[in-house]
Scaffold this motif. Structure first.
Motif, PDB file in Angstrom:
ATOM      1  N   SER A 158      42.303  40.389  34.019  1.00  0.00           N
ATOM      2  CA  SER A 158      41.837  39.010  33.821  1.00  0.00           C
ATOM      3  C   SER A 158      41.322  38.482  35.162  1.00  0.00           C
ATOM      4  O   SER A 158      41.968  38.659  36.190  1.00  0.00           O
ATOM      5  N   LEU A 159      40.142  37.860  35.130  1.00  0.00           N
ATOM      6  CA  LEU A 159      39.509  37.402  36.372  1.00  0.00           C
ATOM      7  C   LEU A 159      38.598  36.214  36.068  1.00  0.00           C
ATOM      8  O   LEU A 159      37.889  36.203  35.058  1.00  0.00           O
ATOM      9  N   THR A 160      38.634  35.232  36.946  1.00  0.00           N
ATOM     10  CA  THR A 160      37.735  34.079  36.846  1.00  0.00           C
ATOM     11  C   THR A 160      36.882  34.019  38.111  1.00  0.00           C
ATOM     12  O   THR A 160      37.408  34.137  39.218  1.00  0.00           O
ATOM     13  N   VAL A 161      35.574  33.868  37.924  1.00  0.00           N
ATOM     14  CA  VAL A 161      34.657  33.731  39.060  1.00  0.00           C
ATOM     15  C   VAL A 161      33.904  32.414  38.915  1.00  0.00           C
ATOM     16  O   VAL A 161      33.215  32.189  37.917  1.00  0.00           O
ATOM     17  N   GLU A 162      34.069  31.540  39.897  1.00  0.00           N
ATOM     18  CA  GLU A 162      33.391  30.241  39.862  1.00  0.00           C
ATOM     19  C   GLU A 162      31.940  30.387  40.326  1.00  0.00           C
ATOM     20  O   GLU A 162      31.610  31.287  41.097  1.00  0.00           O
ATOM     21  N   GLU A 163      31.104  29.473  39.875  1.00  0.00           N
ATOM     22  CA  GLU A 163      29.719  29.483  40.315  1.00  0.00           C
ATOM     23  C   GLU A 163      29.655  29.281  41.832  1.00  0.00           C
ATOM     24  O   GLU A 163      30.394  28.477  42.399  1.00  0.00           O
ATOM     25  N   GLY A 164      28.786  30.071  42.503  1.00  0.00           N
ATOM     26  CA  GLY A 164      28.599  29.921  43.949  1.00  0.00           C
ATOM     27  C   GLY A 164      29.528  30.764  44.804  1.00  0.00           C
ATOM     28  O   GLY A 164      29.415  30.748  46.029  1.00  0.00           O
ATOM     29  N   GLU A 165      30.447  31.509  44.185  1.00  0.00           N
ATOM     30  CA  GLU A 165      31.325  32.376  44.974  1.00  0.00           C
ATOM     31  C   GLU A 165      30.546  33.566  45.545  1.00  0.00           C
ATOM     32  O   GLU A 165      29.551  34.014  44.974  1.00  0.00           O
ATOM     33  N   PHE A 166      31.026  34.080  46.677  1.00  0.00           N
ATOM     34  CA  PHE A 166      30.533  35.341  47.243  1.00  0.00           C
ATOM     35  C   PHE A 166      31.763  36.239  47.273  1.00  0.00           C
ATOM     36  O   PHE A 166      32.590  36.166  48.173  1.00  0.00           O
ATOM     37  N   LEU A 167      31.897  37.076  46.246  1.00  0.00           N
ATOM     38  CA  LEU A 167      33.133  37.801  45.962  1.00  0.00           C
ATOM     39  C   LEU A 167      32.984  39.287  46.274  1.00  0.00           C
ATOM     40  O   LEU A 167      32.003  39.914  45.872  1.00  0.00           O
ATOM     41  N   ALA A 168      33.952  39.855  46.985  1.00  0.00           N
ATOM     42  CA  ALA A 168      34.008  41.307  47.199  1.00  0.00           C
ATOM     43  C   ALA A 168      35.094  41.889  46.305  1.00  0.00           C
ATOM     44  O   ALA A 168      36.181  41.322  46.201  1.00  0.00           O
ATOM     45  N   ILE A 169      34.778  43.016  45.665  1.00  0.00           N
ATOM     46  CA  ILE A 169      35.792  43.749  44.896  1.00  0.00           C
ATOM     47  C   ILE A 169      36.106  45.022  45.668  1.00  0.00           C
ATOM     48  O   ILE A 169      35.211  45.812  45.979  1.00  0.00           O
ATOM     49  N   ILE A 170      37.381  45.187  46.025  1.00  0.00           N
ATOM     50  CA  ILE A 170      37.792  46.347  46.825  1.00  0.00           C
ATOM     51  C   ILE A 170      38.835  47.159  46.067  1.00  0.00           C
ATOM     52  O   ILE A 170      39.481  46.675  45.140  1.00  0.00           O
ATOM     53  N   GLY A 171      38.998  48.410  46.501  1.00  0.00           N
ATOM     54  CA  GLY A 171      39.961  49.311  45.864  1.00  0.00           C
ATOM     55  C   GLY A 171      39.527  50.741  46.121  1.00  0.00           C
ATOM     56  O   GLY A 171      38.353  50.996  46.411  1.00  0.00           O
ATOM     57  N   GLY A 172      40.452  51.679  46.021  1.00  0.00           N
ATOM     58  CA  GLY A 172      40.118  53.089  46.264  1.00  0.00           C
ATOM     59  C   GLY A 172      39.231  53.642  45.159  1.00  0.00           C
ATOM     60  O   GLY A 172      38.975  52.983  44.144  1.00  0.00           O
ATOM     61  N   ASN A 173      38.742  54.879  45.357  1.00  0.00           N
ATOM     62  CA  ASN A 173      37.958  55.542  44.313  1.00  0.00           C
ATOM     63  C   ASN A 173      38.799  55.641  43.042  1.00  0.00           C
ATOM     64  O   ASN A 173      39.966  56.004  43.091  1.00  0.00           O
ATOM     65  N   GLY A 174      38.181  55.300  41.908  1.00  0.00           N
ATOM     66  CA  GLY A 174      38.892  55.403  40.633  1.00  0.00           C
ATOM     67  C   GLY A 174      39.755  54.204  40.310  1.00  0.00           C
ATOM     68  O   GLY A 174      40.520  54.227  39.333  1.00  0.00           O
ATOM     69  N   SER A 175      39.648  53.117  41.082  1.00  0.00           N
ATOM     70  CA  SER A 175      40.495  51.949  40.818  1.00  0.00           C
ATOM     71  C   SER A 175      39.934  51.063  39.699  1.00  0.00           C
ATOM     72  O   SER A 175      40.623  50.170  39.216  1.00  0.00           O
ATOM     73  N   GLY A 176      38.673  51.298  39.304  1.00  0.00           N
ATOM     74  CA  GLY A 176      38.088  50.526  38.198  1.00  0.00           C
ATOM     75  C   GLY A 176      37.073  49.487  38.634  1.00  0.00           C
ATOM     76  O   GLY A 176      36.632  48.671  37.813  1.00  0.00           O
ATOM     77  N   LYS A 177      36.663  49.490  39.899  1.00  0.00           N
ATOM     78  CA  LYS A 177      35.745  48.459  40.420  1.00  0.00           C
ATOM     79  C   LYS A 177      34.409  48.454  39.670  1.00  0.00           C
ATOM     80  O   LYS A 177      33.978  47.429  39.142  1.00  0.00           O
ATOM     81  N   SER A 178      33.744  49.616  39.653  1.00  0.00           N
ATOM     82  CA  SER A 178      32.424  49.705  39.006  1.00  0.00           C
ATOM     83  C   SER A 178      32.532  49.471  37.507  1.00  0.00           C
ATOM     84  O   SER A 178      31.662  48.835  36.904  1.00  0.00           O
ATOM     85  N   THR A 179      33.590  49.981  36.898  1.00  0.00           N
ATOM     86  CA  THR A 179      33.772  49.796  35.449  1.00  0.00           C
ATOM     87  C   THR A 179      33.909  48.312  35.117  1.00  0.00           C
ATOM     88  O   THR A 179      33.300  47.822  34.161  1.00  0.00           O
ATOM     89  N   LEU A 180      34.687  47.578  35.920  1.00  0.00           N
ATOM     90  CA  LEU A 180      34.837  46.138  35.706  1.00  0.00           C
ATOM     91  C   LEU A 180      33.474  45.447  35.773  1.00  0.00           C
ATOM     92  O   LEU A 180      33.135  44.627  34.913  1.00  0.00           O
ATOM     93  N   CYS A 181      32.683  45.795  36.779  1.00  0.00           N
ATOM     94  CA  CYS A 181      31.370  45.143  36.935  1.00  0.00           C
ATOM     95  C   CYS A 181      30.427  45.472  35.785  1.00  0.00           C
ATOM     96  O   CYS A 181      29.591  44.646  35.398  1.00  0.00           O
ATOM     97  N   LYS A 182      30.566  46.663  35.206  1.00  0.00           N
ATOM     98  CA  LYS A 182      29.687  47.036  34.084  1.00  0.00           C
ATOM     99  C   LYS A 182      30.058  46.312  32.794  1.00  0.00           C
ATOM    100  O   LYS A 182      29.291  46.325  31.834  1.00  0.00           O
ATOM    101  N   THR A 183      31.231  45.666  32.780  1.00  0.00           N
ATOM    102  CA  THR A 183      31.533  44.819  31.612  1.00  0.00           C
ATOM    103  C   THR A 183      30.805  43.472  31.726  1.00  0.00           C
ATOM    104  O   THR A 183      30.649  42.769  30.743  1.00  0.00           O
ATOM    105  N   LEU A 184      30.373  43.115  32.943  1.00  0.00           N
ATOM    106  CA  LEU A 184      29.770  41.793  33.161  1.00  0.00           C
ATOM    107  C   LEU A 184      28.310  41.729  32.726  1.00  0.00           C
ATOM    108  O   LEU A 184      27.781  40.649  32.484  1.00  0.00           O
ATOM    109  N   ASN A 185      27.637  42.897  32.678  1.00  0.00           N
ATOM    110  CA  ASN A 185      26.243  42.881  32.205  1.00  0.00           C
ATOM    111  C   ASN A 185      26.095  43.591  30.865  1.00  0.00           C
ATOM    112  O   ASN A 185      24.991  43.904  30.424  1.00  0.00           O
TER     113      ASN A 185
END
Length: 565
Positions: free
Chosen positions: A29-56
């Motif tokens: 679960s994650l909330t991103v407000e308008e105007g944020e400059f957000l970094a997503i960090i984590g090791g390989n395989g932590s789910g970063k890219s997969t999470l972002c692919k749910t957004l588009n």
């Protein structure tokens, strides 16, 4: 400034790829407000890219699997809208950004998305995107003429031509020299501050996060650990280090010296934090090696090629250099400086227009590329380009068989042990992780026992844990070869590993010295577009001796404190 609704709402999202036994996202679960400059960090395989692919909408529309939960972006439920509809709101620059470049010229490519939506002002949108990304002067150039950094900016221009509310950039600086990396982030900052674009980056480089981002999300094994303000996030050193994420070097130095939780996160803060606290001690000057018998010698090498309008361009200009036994050399310079051309000459892939190369006192013309390859091994930036068989063992054997090496079985066994590949020897190298593939490519290079081994960007796109593993392999490599030459943008690798640094600019060798000398020469750094690691810049600012690593900085600090007490 109040927003009635967040721009992004991710509610209890889980996702599992077909055939996989584990969820790659698990109740996020994650909330991103308008105007944020957000970094997503984590090791390989932590789910970063997969999470972002749910957004588009790529997940679950394009990548099918078991999807649960809800993702709402700008009021749109991403599982109920087409990817095409969502791409008006969500721009995306992928890690493999060159696959996003689809048209022959720069302006055509930047205008391509709005043209596809039938927008009458598609060309104006393309021109605007080029202006924002600093590519207007290249509007009529062909895409293939661009450098890697310019292509990355063009992919970014294509992603913002629709003026999306949300822009996602996956690993913005992975393949770029420090100057181009800063340019990408400067453009993202401009989009965020001047145009109100909400930015999400997937990033390993915490120095850039400290300088540009305001929020950070930490992912671990498909779960969101926390979302924090950037300062709190980067000062959560234990949380990061246990997950193989390195906080900025200056933050780590302060953490090791005094664990009070009050750490600088940028270089500017660190200079204030450390200045005047301990005296600078006497420094021993670096002693240059004086070995009289080079293994490899280049004399007046010139390489040229035909450009688009048939004029001849020089990639290398009258270049001379010598390489000695035991050399650990880093070849550096910004994109387009001639590094690749030099490597290809040494590897026998490119024949110079003029000049000579001598390998252990034999001039180059006596060698065919095949014969030269027994003395010089070239390990490509993309390891997959070296794989031609269906198991790790066969990959290594192939090169020895091709050279008619008798009784190679014991040799292959030893190489597998040296590069920690014995357990992987029967697996297909193409199906291994990025770090494992690097080890296989190093093993292939070492197997022929060359005099010289050339490694092109060996640590690109690796997370910290994997990079450390590959670094330890370099030490094992020294037992198999005389000379190691690494072309890299990774200045930390240069400072901690290299004993000699060759600096390229505009086809010429403009410096050849120890890293501490190079990193103190402002003129060379500026000319070649080099940015020293934070810890070295900090040492220079504080007038400390050269400390190539965080450990050496802390050691020096404690010694100086002890003597000054």
């Amino acid at each position: 400034m109040m927003h009635s609704k967040p721009l992004v709402e991710v509610k209890d999202v889980s996702f599992q790829y077909p055939g996989s036994e584990t969820r790659v996202l698990n109740g996020v679960s994650l909330t991103v407000e308008e105007g944020e400059f957000l970094a997503i960090i984590g090791g390989n395989g932590s789910g970063k890219s997969t999470l972002c692919k749910t957004l588009n909408g790529l997940i679950p529309k394009f990548y099918v699997g078991e999807f649960e939960g809800e993702v709402v972006v700008d009021g749109l439920d991403t599982s109920k809208h087409d990817v095409a509809d969502l791409s008006k709101t969500v721009g995306y620059v992928y890690q493999d950004f060159e696959k996003q470049l689809l048209r022959p010229t720069v302006l055509d490519d930047a205008s391509f998305v709005p043209l596809n939506y039938g927008l009458w002002d598609f060309k104006e949108r393309g021109k605007w995107a080029l202006e924002v990304t600093g590519l207007s002067h290249l509007a009529n150039a062909f895409v293939w003429q661009l450098s890697g950094g310019q292509k990355h900016l063009l992919a970014l221009a294509g992603a913002i031509a629709m003026k999306p509310k949300l822009l996602i950039v996956d690993e913005p600086v992975a393949q770029l020299d420090p100057q181009h990396a800063s340019r990408i982030y400067d453009v993202l900052k401009k989009l965020n501050e001047e145009y109100g674009t909400t930015i999400i980056t997937i990033e390993h480089h915490t120095e850039f996060i400290a300088k540009y981002c305001n929020k950070v999300v930490l992912m671990d094994q498909g779960e969101m650990v926390w979302k924090k303000d950037v300062r709190d996030a980067l000062c959560s050193v234990d949380d990061l280090v246990t997950r193989q994420i390195h906080p900025p070097q200056v933050t780590m130095a302060a953490y090791h010296i005094n664990r009070d939780g009050n750490y600088p996160i940028t270089l500017e803060e660190a200079i204030k934090h450390f200045r005047g606290k301990v005296p600078a001690l006497y420094e021993h000057p670096f002693q240059t090696k004086t070995d009289k018998s080079p293994i490899l010698s280049l004399q007046n090498i010139t390489v040229q090629y035909q450009a688009i309008h048939k004029e001849m361009k020089k990639a290398l200009k009258n270049l001379s250099a010598r390489f000695y036994k035991g050399d650990k050399i880093a070849l550096v310079g910004n994109n387009g400086s001639g590094k690749s051309s030099l490597l290809k000459v040494i590897g026998g892939i490119v024949k110079p227009k003029q000049g000579t190369m001598e390998l252990v006192t034999n001039p180059l013309p006596n060698y065919s590329p095949e014969t030269l390859s027994s003395h010089v091994a070239f390990v490509f930036q993309n390891p997959e380009e070296m794989f031609i068989d269906d198991s790790v063992r066969k990959e290594i054997e192939y090169y020895l068989k091709a050279r008619k090496v008798h009784d190679y079985t014991n040799q292959v066994d030893q190489i597998l042990v040296d590069f920690d590949l014995t357990d992987l020897q029967h697996q297909d190298a193409r199906l291994l992780s990025g770090g494992q593939q690097r080890r296989v490519s190093l093993a292939i290079g070492a197997a022929i026992k060359p005099s010289v081994i050339i490694l092109d960007e060996p640590t690109a796109n690796l997370d910290i844990a994997t990079k450390n593993k590959v670094l330890s392999m370099f030490n094992r490599l020294e037992a198999h070869v005389d000379t190691i030459i690494i072309a890299t943008h990774d200045m930390q690798l240069v400072s901690e590993w290299a004993e000699r640094v060759l600096v390229m600019n505009d086809g010429q060798l403009i410096a050849d010295d120890a890293s501490d000398v190079i990193f103190r020469n402002e003129e060379i750094l500026q000319c070649a577009g080099l940015v020293p690691p934070q810890i070295i810049t900090l040492c220079n600012e504080l007038h400390f001796p050269h400390c190539p690593s965080i450990e050496s900085f802390v050691e020096y600090w404690n010694l100086a404190k002890e003597r000054g007490a």
